[in-house]
Design an enzyme around this catalytic site. Structure first.
Site, short mmCIF file in Angstrom:
data_model
loop_
_atom_site.label_atom_id
_atom_site.label_comp_id
_atom_site.label_asym_id
_atom_site.label_seq_id
_atom_site.Cartn_x
_atom_site.Cartn_y
_atom_site.Cartn_z
CB ALA A 15 -0.81 0.42 1.14
CD GLU A 35 10.26 -1.49 4.45
OE1 GLU A 35 10.67 -2.51 4.96
OE2 GLU A 35 8.34 -0.78 4.52
CB ALA A 36 11.20 -0.62 9.51
CG HIS A 473 -3.32 -15.35 2.87
ND1 HIS A 473 -4.09 -16.07 1.88
CD2 HIS A 473 -2.02 -14.73 1.94
CE1 HIS A 473 -2.93 -16.66 1.18
NE2 HIS A 473 -2.35 -16.05 0.65
#
Length: 548
Positions: A15, A35-36, A473
């Site tokens: 996303a 972003e880690a 999922h």
């Protein structure tokens, strides 16, 4: 001096990459994405078969684990999550699967305006570049994610498809079109033998924009609040022990950290269930009971058959044959290195009386040690996996402490609901039937797992308990729905209830499980969210009469 941006996006996963592209497209709005993990430079991220390595690589994978539970036989299950640009789209199984119309109509029926199938179909089309035959009423041709058909065939796959047809399951070349049920080869996010992650499709094409800033190794530790308004993010540069940095958002803070990290960041920032935050010593900034609740996942049982009369991927992936496959991929981008972990789909019913399919089944001419898709078996094997598409069992994501860098508690409660066990039993029995069809008979030696000795419902459920595993999922931990529902976290504009200028945009907002792998729907969510954030009029809904 604190840096300021119009939009701060936490998480450069599926996303986040879409949002970074869309929100920066005007060249004016300033966007920072955090972003880690690191850059997506690891070559295993780009070779499709590299998923076997990245599935267990801590450099690109959070390697979370679920809590033990009754129906996993007391086992902890790997909950792989991508930790790099592209997030889980950089390490997943490549499958492109939207789900059924009823899934999204169900979202709308829960009070989420604009989320019915007719409303979200244009966003599916916008994100996708379908290569191959398709009905353009349903499929997109100009989007970022390339969706292709396999260029690799195998006699076991063809025999499995023929066998499914022989017992009444129709062929379906486009399960992402008018109807899902049926059998055929999977569509996947692979192009010219290389993975198409969200980073490759959306973030990298936008990275040169002067108004887009990408910061890696930046682990968000707190949402900065002024009263009931989100005004920025604090992050740790370089991870634990690194430098604390604060950023300010002039317009919005957008959480796109995924199903695990988004609710955890809300909780450690004081937004969540008051009872949980109190136990952890976190000051409650905003009571929101649904944060981290309503977690669901697909739990699969994988049946393994021993093969004769042809080779399988198990043999091709060893010794001199593997060398040949590597050379084939290097020269022509073909062969087993260009494959997804599952090759054939079968969407069908756990009971013949049902009107719509409730099972997803997969087939691959390979098998894995103990069902874990990182080590191949030593014998020629094939695998049929089955799982309930719309599970009833629900669990949670809960911070273990006030430390934002500590892994949270993940408890999906697999198979806790009786309906889930009943449907999975139907899937196991159907899988057995598919392994024993006449077209597969020349290749089928015997059933290795669960084995002929397992026949009763209890015996088959014990097999699922001891060897079943996730399909990765996870969804639902920041559920979308009206503010009056205490189990929801965001409204139908994805705004966090009771907090201004804060949204969640990832698979955690899904109100219920789609009948699908989740990457396609997450792309759609981000496409729709970008229009909401920018105040754009959504595309016209597809008239239901035309939607099939």
């Amino acid at each position: 001096m604190t840096d300021s941006f119009d939009y701060i996006i936490v998480g450069a996963g599926t996303a986040g990459c879409v949002l970074a592209n869309r929100l920066s497209a005007d060249g004016k709005s300033t966007v920072c994405i955090l972003e880690a993990g690191g850059r997506d430079w690891n070559p295993m991220l780009h070779i499709p078969a590299g998923f076997m390595k990245t599935l267990v690589d801590p450099k690109v994978n959070w390697l979370y684990k679920t809590e033990p539970s009754e129906w996993t036989g007391g086992r902890s299950i790997l909950a792989a999550r991508g930790k790099t640009l592209g997030g889980s789209s950089a390490i997943n199984g490549h499958i492109y699967n939207r789900g059924q119309r009823l899934d999204f109509d169900g979202w709308a029926q829960r009070g989420n305006r604009g989320w019915g199938y007719a409303d979200i179909l244009p966003y599916f089309r916008r994100s996708e570049r379908r290569v191959g035959d398709a009905d353009d009423q349903y499929r997109g041709r100009d989007g970022g994610i390339v969706v292709s058909d396999p260029d690799w065939k195998h006699p076991l796959c063809d025999a499995f498809i023929d066998g499914a047809v022989s017992i009444g399951i129709p062929r379906n070349p486009d399960y992402n079109g008018a109807t899902q049920d049926g059998v055929g080869y999977f569509q996947r996010a692979i192009h010219n033998g290389r993975r198409v992650s969200a980073a490759r499709a959306f973030l990298h094409p936008a990275a040169s924009r002067a108004n887009l800033t990408v910061r890696t190794h930046a682990h968000a530790t707190r949402i900065l609040l002024e009263g009931k308004r989100a005004v920025g993010i604090r992050y740790m540069a370089g991870g634990r022990g690194g430098t604390e940095v604060e950023l300010r958002a002039r317009k919005e803070v957008i959480l796109a950290g995924g199903v695990v990290n988004s609710p955890q960041l809300l909780q450690v920032s004081g937004i969540g269930p008051g009872s949980l935050l109190g136990r952890l010593g976190i000051t409650v900034a905003h009571e929101l009971p649904g944060v981290g609740e309503n977690l669901r996942d697909h739990y699969a049982a994988r049946l393994v058959g021993r093969v004769r009369g042809t080779d399988t991927i198990n043999e091709r992936a060893r010794g001199i044959r593997l060398v040949a496959e590597v050379a084939k991929w290097m020269v022509a981008r073909k062969g087993i290195l260009g494959l997804s972990p599952t090759v054939v789909h079968c969407f069908w019913k756990s009971h013949e009386a049902l009107q719509t399919n409730d099972l997803q089944m997969t087939f691959t001419p390979a098998s894995y040690k103990e069902g874990v898709q990182s080590r191949l078996d030593d014998f020629p094997g094939m695998t049929v996996a089955a799982w309930q598409q719309r599970p009833e069992s629900m669990g949670w994501i809960r911070a273990r402490s006030a430390d934002p860098l500590a892994p949270p508690e993940i408890q999906p409660n697999y198979l806790a609901h009786e309906m889930d066990r009943r449907v999975l039993l139907g899937g196991i029995r159907l899988g057995r039937r598919l392994l024993r069809t006449k077209p597969l008979a020349p290749y089928f030696v015997r059933e290795e797992f669960p084995g002929e000795e397992a026949q009763t419902d209890d015996e088959l459920l014990e097999f699922a308990r001891q060897r079943g595993t996730t399909t990765f999922h996870l969804m639902g931990s920041c559920r979308m729905g009206p503010a009056g529902d205490r189990n929801t976290v965001v409204d139908d504009q994805l705004r966090v209830h009771g907090i201004e200028s804060l949204r969640v945009v990832d698979a955690s907002i899904m109100p219920s499980m789609p009948s699908a792998n989740l990457n396609a729907s997450t792309l759609m969510i981000a496409e729709k969210a970008s229009d909401m954030i920018l105040g754009r009029t959504p595309p016209d809904a597809v008239p239901l009469a035309e939607a099939g």
